[in-house]
Design a protein around this motif. Structure first.
Motif, PDB file in Angstrom:
ATOM      1  N   CYS A  26     -30.027 -60.271 110.918  1.00 31.66           N
ATOM      2  CA  CYS A  26     -29.466 -59.339 109.938  1.00 31.66           C
ATOM      3  C   CYS A  26     -30.270 -58.051 109.837  1.00 31.66           C
ATOM      4  O   CYS A  26     -31.137 -57.900 108.977  1.00 31.66           O
ATOM      5  N   ALA A  27     -29.978 -57.133 110.736  1.00 31.38           N
ATOM      6  CA  ALA A  27     -30.616 -55.825 110.763  1.00 31.38           C
ATOM      7  C   ALA A  27     -29.693 -54.870 111.505  1.00 31.38           C
ATOM      8  O   ALA A  27     -28.710 -55.295 112.126  1.00 31.38           O
ATOM      9  N   PRO A  28     -29.949 -53.562 111.454  1.00 29.78           N
ATOM     10  CA  PRO A  28     -29.145 -52.616 112.242  1.00 29.78           C
ATOM     11  C   PRO A  28     -29.135 -52.990 113.720  1.00 29.78           C
ATOM     12  O   PRO A  28     -30.167 -53.345 114.285  1.00 29.78           O
ATOM     13  N   LYS A  29     -27.965 -52.876 114.337  1.00 33.15           N
ATOM     14  CA  LYS A  29     -27.787 -53.422 115.674  1.00 33.15           C
ATOM     15  C   LYS A  29     -28.315 -52.528 116.790  1.00 33.15           C
ATOM     16  O   LYS A  29     -28.607 -53.021 117.875  1.00 33.15           O
ATOM     17  N   THR A  30     -28.422 -51.236 116.556  1.00 35.51           N
ATOM     18  CA  THR A  30     -28.895 -50.321 117.591  1.00 35.51           C
ATOM     19  C   THR A  30     -30.010 -49.433 117.050  1.00 35.51           C
ATOM     20  O   THR A  30     -30.241 -49.364 115.829  1.00 35.51           O
ATOM     21  N   LYS A  31     -30.680 -48.749 117.957  1.00 34.67           N
ATOM     22  CA  LYS A  31     -31.749 -47.835 117.562  1.00 34.67           C
ATOM     23  C   LYS A  31     -31.196 -46.714 116.703  1.00 34.67           C
ATOM     24  O   LYS A  31     -31.817 -46.306 115.704  1.00 34.67           O
ATOM     25  N   GLU A  32     -30.022 -46.205 117.055  1.00 38.16           N
ATOM     26  CA  GLU A  32     -29.406 -45.118 116.284  1.00 38.16           C
ATOM     27  C   GLU A  32     -29.074 -45.573 114.869  1.00 38.16           C
ATOM     28  O   GLU A  32     -29.279 -44.837 113.897  1.00 38.16           O
ATOM     29  N   TYR A  33     -28.539 -46.787 114.738  1.00 36.82           N
ATOM     30  CA  TYR A  33     -28.232 -47.320 113.411  1.00 36.82           C
ATOM     31  C   TYR A  33     -29.508 -47.502 112.585  1.00 36.82           C
ATOM     32  O   TYR A  33     -29.526 -47.226 111.371  1.00 36.82           O
ATOM     33  N   LEU A  34     -30.558 -47.973 113.225  1.00 33.63           N
ATOM     34  CA  LEU A  34     -31.823 -48.174 112.526  1.00 33.63           C
ATOM     35  C   LEU A  34     -32.391 -46.852 112.032  1.00 33.63           C
ATOM     36  O   LEU A  34     -32.850 -46.750 110.886  1.00 33.63           O
ATOM     37  N   GLU A  35     -32.342 -45.827 112.868  1.00 35.53           N
ATOM     38  CA  GLU A  35     -32.847 -44.510 112.472  1.00 35.53           C
ATOM     39  C   GLU A  35     -31.991 -43.909 111.360  1.00 35.53           C
ATOM     40  O   GLU A  35     -32.518 -43.262 110.447  1.00 35.53           O
ATOM     41  N   PHE A  36     -30.682 -44.120 111.439  1.00 36.13           N
ATOM     42  CA  PHE A  36     -29.811 -43.611 110.378  1.00 36.13           C
ATOM     43  C   PHE A  36     -30.154 -44.264 109.042  1.00 36.13           C
ATOM     44  O   PHE A  36     -30.248 -43.587 108.016  1.00 36.13           O
ATOM     45  N   ARG A  37     -30.355 -45.572 109.064  1.00 34.94           N
ATOM     46  CA  ARG A  37     -30.662 -46.266 107.816  1.00 34.94           C
ATOM     47  C   ARG A  37     -32.014 -45.854 107.244  1.00 34.94           C
ATOM     48  O   ARG A  37     -32.146 -45.599 106.039  1.00 34.94           O
ATOM     49  N   ASP A  38     -33.033 -45.759 108.094  1.00 39.23           N
ATOM     50  CA  ASP A  38     -34.388 -45.492 107.622  1.00 39.23           C
ATOM     51  C   ASP A  38     -34.650 -44.020 107.339  1.00 39.23           C
ATOM     52  O   ASP A  38     -35.499 -43.698 106.493  1.00 39.23           O
ATOM     53  N   ASP A  39     -33.939 -43.117 108.028  1.00 39.96           N
ATOM     54  CA  ASP A  39     -34.222 -41.690 107.891  1.00 39.96           C
ATOM     55  C   ASP A  39     -33.214 -40.940 107.040  1.00 39.96           C
ATOM     56  O   ASP A  39     -33.549 -39.913 106.438  1.00 39.96           O
ATOM     57  N   ILE A  40     -31.969 -41.415 106.990  1.00 46.65           N
ATOM     58  CA  ILE A  40     -30.919 -40.674 106.280  1.00 46.65           C
ATOM     59  C   ILE A  40     -30.378 -41.464 105.088  1.00 46.65           C
ATOM     60  O   ILE A  40     -30.397 -40.975 103.951  1.00 46.65           O
ATOM     61  N   TYR A  41     -29.921 -42.691 105.357  1.00 49.66           N
ATOM     62  CA  TYR A  41     -29.272 -43.432 104.275  1.00 49.66           C
ATOM     63  C   TYR A  41     -30.231 -43.766 103.140  1.00 49.66           C
ATOM     64  O   TYR A  41     -29.814 -43.867 101.981  1.00 49.66           O
ATOM     65  N   VAL A  42     -31.511 -43.922 103.431  1.00 49.84           N
ATOM     66  CA  VAL A  42     -32.464 -44.251 102.383  1.00 49.84           C
ATOM     67  C   VAL A  42     -32.476 -43.178 101.304  1.00 49.84           C
ATOM     68  O   VAL A  42     -32.629 -43.476 100.111  1.00 49.84           O
ATOM     69  N   TRP A  43     -32.257 -41.922 101.687  1.00 49.42           N
ATOM     70  CA  TRP A  43     -32.220 -40.831 100.708  1.00 49.42           C
ATOM     71  C   TRP A  43     -30.849 -40.716 100.048  1.00 49.42           C
ATOM     72  O   TRP A  43     -30.751 -40.305  98.886  1.00 49.42           O
ATOM     73  N   ILE A  44     -29.796 -41.064 100.779  1.00 51.84           N
ATOM     74  CA  ILE A  44     -28.470 -41.136 100.147  1.00 51.84           C
ATOM     75  C   ILE A  44     -28.484 -42.194  99.049  1.00 51.84           C
ATOM     76  O   ILE A  44     -27.978 -41.980  97.940  1.00 51.84           O
ATOM     77  N   ASP A  45     -29.056 -43.351  99.360  1.00 48.34           N
ATOM     78  CA  ASP A  45     -29.165 -44.423  98.381  1.00 48.34           C
ATOM     79  C   ASP A  45     -29.977 -43.986  97.175  1.00 48.34           C
ATOM     80  O   ASP A  45     -29.618 -44.270  96.024  1.00 48.34           O
ATOM     81  N   PHE A  46     -31.061 -43.267  97.421  1.00 48.82           N
ATOM     82  CA  PHE A  46     -31.913 -42.793  96.322  1.00 48.82           C
ATOM     83  C   PHE A  46     -31.141 -41.858  95.392  1.00 48.82           C
ATOM     84  O   PHE A  46     -31.243 -41.966  94.167  1.00 48.82           O
ATOM     85  N   CYS A  47     -30.368 -40.955  95.969  1.00 45.20           N
ATOM     86  CA  CYS A  47     -29.619 -39.993  95.151  1.00 45.20           C
ATOM     87  C   CYS A  47     -28.460 -40.653  94.406  1.00 45.20           C
ATOM     88  O   CYS A  47     -28.241 -40.383  93.221  1.00 45.20           O
ATOM     89  N   VAL A  48     -27.722 -41.524  95.088  1.00 44.53           N
ATOM     90  CA  VAL A  48     -26.531 -42.131  94.488  1.00 44.53           C
ATOM     91  C   VAL A  48     -26.903 -43.183  93.449  1.00 44.53           C
ATOM     92  O   VAL A  48     -26.276 -43.277  92.392  1.00 44.53           O
ATOM     93  N   ALA A  49     -27.920 -43.982  93.743  1.00 49.27           N
ATOM     94  CA  ALA A  49     -28.281 -45.076  92.838  1.00 49.27           C
ATOM     95  C   ALA A  49     -29.141 -44.626  91.674  1.00 49.27           C
ATOM     96  O   ALA A  49     -29.108 -45.236  90.602  1.00 49.27           O
ATOM     97  N   PHE A  50     -29.914 -43.539  91.860  1.00 47.17           N
ATOM     98  CA  PHE A  50     -30.865 -43.182  90.807  1.00 47.17           C
ATOM     99  C   PHE A  50     -30.870 -41.708  90.429  1.00 47.17           C
ATOM    100  O   PHE A  50     -30.640 -41.369  89.273  1.00 47.17           O
ATOM    101  N   ALA A  51     -31.151 -40.806  91.371  1.00 49.05           N
ATOM    102  CA  ALA A  51     -31.436 -39.412  91.033  1.00 49.05           C
ATOM    103  C   ALA A  51     -30.271 -38.739  90.307  1.00 49.05           C
ATOM    104  O   ALA A  51     -30.436 -38.223  89.191  1.00 49.05           O
ATOM    105  N   ALA A  52     -29.088 -38.728  90.935  1.00 46.51           N
ATOM    106  CA  ALA A  52     -27.930 -38.083  90.310  1.00 46.51           C
ATOM    107  C   ALA A  52     -27.528 -38.756  88.997  1.00 46.51           C
ATOM    108  O   ALA A  52     -27.310 -38.067  87.987  1.00 46.51           O
ATOM    109  N   PRO A  53     -27.410 -40.096  88.942  1.00 46.61           N
ATOM    110  CA  PRO A  53     -27.093 -40.725  87.655  1.00 46.61           C
ATOM    111  C   PRO A  53     -28.110 -40.423  86.569  1.00 46.61           C
ATOM    112  O   PRO A  53     -27.738 -40.184  85.413  1.00 46.61           O
TER     113      PRO A  53
END
Length: 443
Positions: A193-220
């Motif tokens: 249970c982890a991202p299946k490719t290198k690109e998916y892993l980089e997207f999750r660790d470099d981009i989505y982590v900040w999307i999650d931060f903004c949507v779950a906490f910062a903006a609210p």
């Protein structure tokens, strides 16, 4: 909120592969967990079921108490019912999974590919949904206080249902990509249970982590802060205005200027609880990929030190996430201690009594038909007055016209005065209802 598991899987895989790497290689089996590892397991085993059981019971009681209102369910109550459902999903995707994993070494993410995808998907989507439902109910209350004459437009059940549906579509649609990138066989990890490719892993660790931060906490958090400040400021102004009006009427002001402390404390408490519980986990998950990468590099030169750092990072993860999960189980406590109407309805439900005559959180929006009735009544009055004048003075046409005009002017003046008084009383009653309503203001 659960980036840790996938990110640390990479660290764990390197640990398993590092049996002869570096100047001090690890043995074939990992060292004992140590103090931090054992404490982490104990926290998940003991605290998780407490949070889960308490939150589940509390959210069910919230839902039942509000549902008992039937036709008196307000728009605020609809938001809070949806929030109770979303918080319950949070509890069963987070604490339940960790409790089963630490107690029986059973992780639903590790069983099937579908289980991996949907568990991760529901974890993020439910957390985001809870945060934005809280924003919606706070902004609705803020608008009803700041713009009292718009309350019948904004604070309606139809508007609430549309907003709830929009939030659901936004949060669950935003996270649907988890169903694509996650899989049992992840990239650079021996654990499932982890991202299946290198690109998916980089997207999750470099981009989505900040999307999650903004949507779950910062903006609210920003919107909740603005909404709560607006509510507190305008409630204080309305209280001062009520005192002035009461003094002008010769009243003591005790009944009209109700104490706003209970609702103000509830607003501030909800905002503070959200900040204290969600902030640590949001910040931790934002920097987690970078900390995990540091541990990965350290494994190459000092595996034992890296193992200790890994256990300490796991311990920190357990602390901040357990604290964040309390946010999904704390609302019931705030309702009980801050909402007099909620306490009353809860006692009535426990005592098998009928529901009260007024809504728990706000009152149901009234139909604007009253205005039509008033207009019809005024028109009928003017018509009857005209007929009376016509019958009493049938021979004097000029006199009849003059009297009719006078009667119309008098009636119009009275109608305008009544409308002014009605508007003033409506505003006062609205402010009273806002102060009296112990609804939720502030994931």
């Amino acid at each position: 909120m659960d980036n840790f598991t996938s990110a640390i899987n990479t660290t764990a895989s390197i640990l398993n592969e590092t049996t002869s790497r570096g100047p001090t290689p690890l043995p074939a089996t990992p060292p004992p967990l140590g103090y931090y590892g054992e404490t982490r397991e104990m926290l998940w085993k003991v605290i998780s079921p407490i949070i889960m059981v308490w939150g589940t019971v509390g959210n069910i009681l919230i839902f039942i108490v509000l549902l008992r209102q039937k036709n008196k369910i307000s728009s605020t109550a609809l938001y809070l019912m949806a929030l109770a459902v979303s918080d319950t999903i949070v509890l069963y995707t987070g604490p339940l999974r960790q409790w089963m994993k630490q107690t029986w070494n059973y992780d639903i993410r590790w069983q099937t590919d579908a289980g991996c995808k949907f568990q991760v998907y529901l974890t993020y989507a439910s957390l985001h949904c809870s945060s934005w439902l809280l924003v919606a109910v706070t902004l609705e209350r803020a608008v009803s206080v700041v713009f009292p004459h718009k309350v019948r437009i904004v604070s309606t059940k139809r508007t609430a249902m549309i907003a709830i549906f929009a939030i659901f579509m936004f949060t669950y649609g935003l996270n649907i990509f988890h169903l694509v990138i996650m899989g049992l066989k992840g990239y650079r990890t021996l654990q499932p249970c982890a991202p299946k490719t290198k690109e998916y892993l980089e997207f999750r660790d470099d981009i989505y982590v900040w999307i999650d931060f903004c949507v779950a906490f910062a903006a609210p958090f920003i919107l909740l802060l603005i909404g709560n400040i607006s509510i507190i400021v305008y409630l204080q102004k309305s209280r001062a205005k009520q005192k002035t009006m009461a003094a002008a009427r010769g009243q003591t002001g005790a009944s009209s200027a109700r104490d706003t402390r209970s609702v103000s404390v509830l607003m501030v408490a909800l905002c503070v609880i959200f900040c204290l519980t969600v902030t640590p986990a949001s910040l931790f998950n934002a920097i987690l990929p970078y900390k995990a990468e540091e541990i990965n590099e350290l494994f190459k030169t000092d595996p034992y030190k890296a193992w200790d750092d890994y256990q300490f990072l796991s311990f920190q993860h357990a602390i901040v996430n357990l604290v964040s999960y309390t946010n999904a189980s704390f609302n019931f406590i705030l309702y009980v201690f801050s909402g007099s109407k909620f306490r009353k309805e809860l006692k009535a439900m426990v005592g098998c009594q009928e529901a009260g005559t007024s809504g728990v959180f706000g009152s149901k929006s009234k139909s604007p038909s009253n205005g039509k009735t008033t207009t019809t009544s005024v028109s009928a009055t003017k018509e009857s007055q005209y007929q009376y004048v016509a019958k009493s003075q049938p021979t004097d046409t000029t006199s009849v016209s003059a009297i009719k005009q006078s009667q119309y002017q008098s009636t119009d003046t009275k109608s305008k005065n009544d409308n002014v008084v009605h508007t003033e009383n409506s505003a006062i009653n609205h402010f009273d209802s806002v102060v009296e309503n112990d609804g939720q203001a502030i994931d």
